[in-house]
Design a protein around this motif. Structure first.
Motif, short mmCIF file in Angstrom:
data_model
loop_
_atom_site.label_atom_id
_atom_site.label_comp_id
_atom_site.label_asym_id
_atom_site.label_seq_id
_atom_site.Cartn_x
_atom_site.Cartn_y
_atom_site.Cartn_z
N ASN A 31 0.87 -1.17 0.00
CA ASN A 31 0.00 0.00 0.00
C ASN A 31 0.90 1.22 0.00
O ASN A 31 2.00 1.19 0.56
N ASN A 32 0.46 2.26 -0.69
CA ASN A 32 1.40 3.37 -0.90
C ASN A 32 1.20 4.52 0.07
O ASN A 32 1.37 5.66 -0.28
N GLN A 33 0.85 4.14 1.30
CA GLN A 33 0.70 5.22 2.29
C GLN A 33 2.03 5.95 2.49
O GLN A 33 2.08 7.03 3.05
N SER A 57 -6.33 -1.98 -5.63
CA SER A 57 -5.13 -1.87 -4.79
C SER A 57 -4.34 -0.63 -5.19
O SER A 57 -4.75 0.13 -6.07
N ASP A 58 -3.17 -0.45 -4.57
CA ASP A 58 -2.32 0.70 -4.89
C ASP A 58 -1.29 0.38 -5.95
O ASP A 58 -0.32 1.12 -6.12
#
Ligand code: PGA
Length: 249
Positions: A31-33, A57-58
């Motif tokens: 995940n691209n947090q 998804s990211d």
């Protein structure tokens, strides 16, 4: 600040099932947090299964190549609009294998770049010198020419909105990587060539990036991520490399 990005070029490898399996694994674990963006470039025929596997998804998807023409009697070709229709956001343009093995010239690459942007795709322009060109100390000149070939048909501003990947040909698939200093020298020159408009352009390094050499490459000031070939075919290795980019943020 340029966006950080990690991209996997799967080249001509895998089956529909293996492509979907890697994509599914990445989608589950990424995940691209951390604001690092991840893209995979599967073969055309696996785009549907990969786009489905990463849906929601990211992980973003891109094509490895495109046709410079919009549509028509071009047997075997795939247009920018078709890629966008399959869910692609990105497309590789001018990969050295396309230039060396399929006769793509700077001019064709520039046309493809333009076609990609017109269809709303983000082109990842690949540039890099051969071993002979490096030995003859022509690296900076060759890379500058490959970039300025694109700024003839498109505005510099448009080039700066794209992604540029520096991939020394002698380092691709050979296990031999440019040293961080060699890579930074070229990245710095590309950044300088782009001028003010290029301050936020994402510049990737490619050529035998793996979990053991990624950290020192990503530590360079003008390297904003990697275009990874071989090591992107194993989800664990690719995620490990991506993690090293996050740690540089
Ligand atoms: P490699 O390929 O990581 O296997 O050297 C990189 C590329 O060709 O994009």
């Amino acid at each position: 600040m340029a966006k950080s990005l990690i991209a996997g070029n799967w080249k001509m490898h895998g089956t529909a099932a293996s492509a979907a399996a890697i994509a599914g694994e990445l989608a589950k674990r990424w995940n691209n947090q951390n604001s690092v963006e991840m893209i995979v470039f599967p073969p055309f025929v696996h785009l549907t299964s990969v786009a489905e596997a990463v849906g929601g998804s990211d992980v973003a998807v891109g094509g490895q190549n495109l046709c410079q023409f919009e549509s028509g009697a071009y047997t075997g070709e795939v247009s920018a609009a078709m890629l966008a229709d399959m869910g692609c956001q990105y497309v590789l343009v001018g990969h050295s294998e396309r230039r060396a093995l399929f006769g793509e010239t700077n001019e064709t690459v520039a046309e493809k770049f333009k076609a990609a942007q017109q269809a709303g795709l983000i082109p990842v322009l690949c540039v890099g010198e051969s071993l002979q060109q490096r030995q003859q100390k022509q690296t900076l000149e060759i890379v500058a020419q490959q970039i300025s070939a694109v700024t003839e048909p498109v505005a510099l501003q448009d080039l700066c909105r794209a992604v540029i990947a520096y991939e020394p040909v002698w380092a691709i698939g050979t296990g031999e990587t440019a040293t961080p200093e060699q890579a930074q020298e070229v990245h710095g020159a590309i950044r300088a060539q782009l001028g003010d408009a290029g301050r936020e352009t994402t510049l990737l390094y490619g050529g035998s990036v793996n979990p053991s050499n990624a950290v020192e490459l990503f530590a360079q000031p003008d390297i904003n991520g990697g275009l990874v070939g071989g090591a992107s075919l194993k989800a664990d290795d690719f995620l490990n490399i991506a993690q090293q980019l996050i740690e540089q943020e």
